[in-house]
Design an enzyme around this catalytic site. Sequence first.
Site, mmCIF file in Angstrom:
data_model
loop_
_atom_site.group_PDB
_atom_site.id
_atom_site.type_symbol
_atom_site.label_atom_id
_atom_site.label_comp_id
_atom_site.label_asym_id
_atom_site.label_seq_id
_atom_site.Cartn_x
_atom_site.Cartn_y
_atom_site.Cartn_z
ATOM 1 N N GLU A 128 28.191 45.075 29.836
ATOM 2 C CA GLU A 128 28.801 46.027 30.846
ATOM 3 C C GLU A 128 30.006 46.854 30.272
ATOM 4 O OE1 GLU A 128 27.959 45.447 34.585
ATOM 5 O OE2 GLU A 128 28.901 47.599 35.070
ATOM 6 N N ASP B 33 31.819 39.538 38.992
ATOM 7 C CA ASP B 33 30.376 39.610 39.592
ATOM 8 C C ASP B 33 29.266 38.714 38.815
ATOM 9 O OD1 ASP B 33 31.447 41.540 40.852
ATOM 10 O OD2 ASP B 33 30.784 43.347 39.843
ATOM 11 N N THR C 205 41.516 42.230 41.275
ATOM 12 C CA THR C 205 42.223 41.349 40.905
ATOM 13 C C THR C 205 41.847 40.607 39.444
ATOM 14 O OG1 THR C 205 41.265 39.640 42.367
ATOM 15 C CG2 THR C 205 43.586 40.566 42.941
ATOM 16 N N ASP C 206 40.540 40.772 39.260
ATOM 17 C CA ASP C 206 40.080 39.830 38.036
ATOM 18 C C ASP C 206 40.233 40.792 36.840
ATOM 19 O OD1 ASP C 206 37.995 42.237 38.456
ATOM 20 O OD2 ASP C 206 36.485 40.899 38.095
ATOM 21 N N SER D 191 26.417 44.421 43.315
ATOM 22 C CA SER D 191 26.024 44.143 42.410
ATOM 23 C C SER D 191 24.827 43.970 41.489
ATOM 24 C CB SER D 191 26.844 42.645 42.222
ATOM 25 O OG SER D 191 28.056 42.871 41.616
ATOM 26 N N SER E 97 10.314 48.296 35.712
ATOM 27 C CA SER E 97 11.024 47.826 37.062
ATOM 28 C C SER E 97 10.138 48.533 38.201
ATOM 29 C CB SER E 97 12.396 48.233 37.174
ATOM 30 O OG SER E 97 12.760 48.239 38.551
ATOM 31 N N GLY F 127 26.694 48.524 46.348
ATOM 32 C CA GLY F 127 27.670 47.693 45.814
ATOM 33 C C GLY F 127 27.635 46.373 45.985
HETATM 34 C C1 GLA Z 1 33.511 45.499 40.321
HETATM 35 C C2 GLA Z 1 33.727 44.885 38.971
HETATM 36 C C3 GLA Z 1 34.581 43.565 39.280
HETATM 37 C C4 GLA Z 1 35.603 43.833 39.998
HETATM 38 C C5 GLA Z 1 35.285 44.477 41.184
HETATM 39 C C6 GLA Z 1 36.428 44.640 42.262
HETATM 40 O O1 GLA Z 1 32.545 44.904 41.208
HETATM 41 O O2 GLA Z 1 32.435 44.814 38.566
HETATM 42 O O3 GLA Z 1 34.616 43.115 38.089
HETATM 43 O O4 GLA Z 1 36.626 44.347 39.339
HETATM 44 O O5 GLA Z 1 34.689 45.655 41.076
HETATM 45 O O6 GLA Z 1 37.188 43.588 42.439
#
Ligand code: GLA
Length: 392
Positions: free
Chosen positions: A165, A177, A35-36, A128, A67, A126
């Site tokens: 990004e 994120d 949705t973002d 982040s 790293s 996933g």
């Molecule tokens: C990834 C993107 C976010 C968001 C999600 C899905 O994590 O980085 O900005 O769009 O997918 O909600």
Amino acid sequence: MRARLEHLFASRFGNARDVRTYTAPGRVNLIGEHTDCHGGYVLPCPISFGIWGAARKRKDSLVRLYSENYPSRETVEFSLGNPVFQKEHGWGNYPKGVLRAFEDHGYSPSSGFEILFWGDLPAGAGLSSSAALEILTGLILKDLFEFSLETPEELSLAKLGQEAENRFMGVQSGIMDQCAIALGSPGHALFLNAGTLEYRSLPVPLKEHGLFLLDSRKSRELTASEYNTRREECSQALKELQEWGNWGALGELSPEEFAPLASRLPNSLLRRRARHVILENHRTQEAARSLEAGDLRSFGKLMNRSHLSLQFDYEVSCRELDCLAECCWQHEACLGARMTGAGFGGCVVALVENQGASAFEEAISREYYRHMELECGIYRISSIPGGARRLS
Ligand code: GLA
């Protein structure tokens, strides 16, 4: 942690004089998926897995990044001034992209610097790691070189991270994120309107409940390209809908406004994409109200509906995530479960009663293996940490 980081830093860069240490968490999104990018609401929170960094300035103009998490064990090295993407720099392109975003906005470091990174985020789940790396780097640059960013500074860090990004890495992601990681506060989820960037923190009552992260261990190769395709499909849907109203983003449409127009979108794929965004955005606002009312049962039901919408309308789930979600839904201790993050692999997040948590854990790992012949990773989250910060 500080002693450990200093030790690692000294083994790589000679000694740990004047070193400062920092951390940035990973994130899980509770609801408000995809949705973002369309000006909608999201509800993510930080998790206790994350990335740590030890850093200091240099006297020359060299930047050295290292790293502990990458087996090649090579230091990424370059000189200040107009950093460019270099394939061979791999993960190092994220911090480089942040440096570039800082420079483009007039925040140019007065000298080179060196950073050692170490993280415990499960790889490819996933959660982040890329946004955590971006925010951590931004925080380090801001702190080492005493840049005053536009206030609130955490939001500026998030914007600079997203810019890295989007422009440097070429993934057209939203800002969820980076905001979750930069703005997160302990015990709270971040209720963010990604269109206006207004936000507030909502307490997540985890006394009698916990969150589980169930890692499907399915690799997420498709994510970046499919992510961008979905964005284009939604732009197309919006363009067609704009014939009947002056909306600037799909997130501005209510379900009531969309209902009579849906059938006027001739392409059923575009209709489903738009329906996901509009209904998910609505669900997220409902979920925030449930959270505020302490009604976790309703919250859980909204999570389940979110998953189905991602599975059938937005089509970013996969067999493994669907299987995990279904295993969760069948367990009596589970109030709700859904895939979290961009999709095509990664994790399911589940809200579970503490009382049945051990039985839940056992059942999910057994059932997932029975159906998919894969071991899932299971992480229990009993408290929510704060966002990125300096440690020492
Ligand atoms: C990834 C993107 C976010 C968001 C999600 C899905 O994590 O980085 O900005 O769009 O997918 O909600």
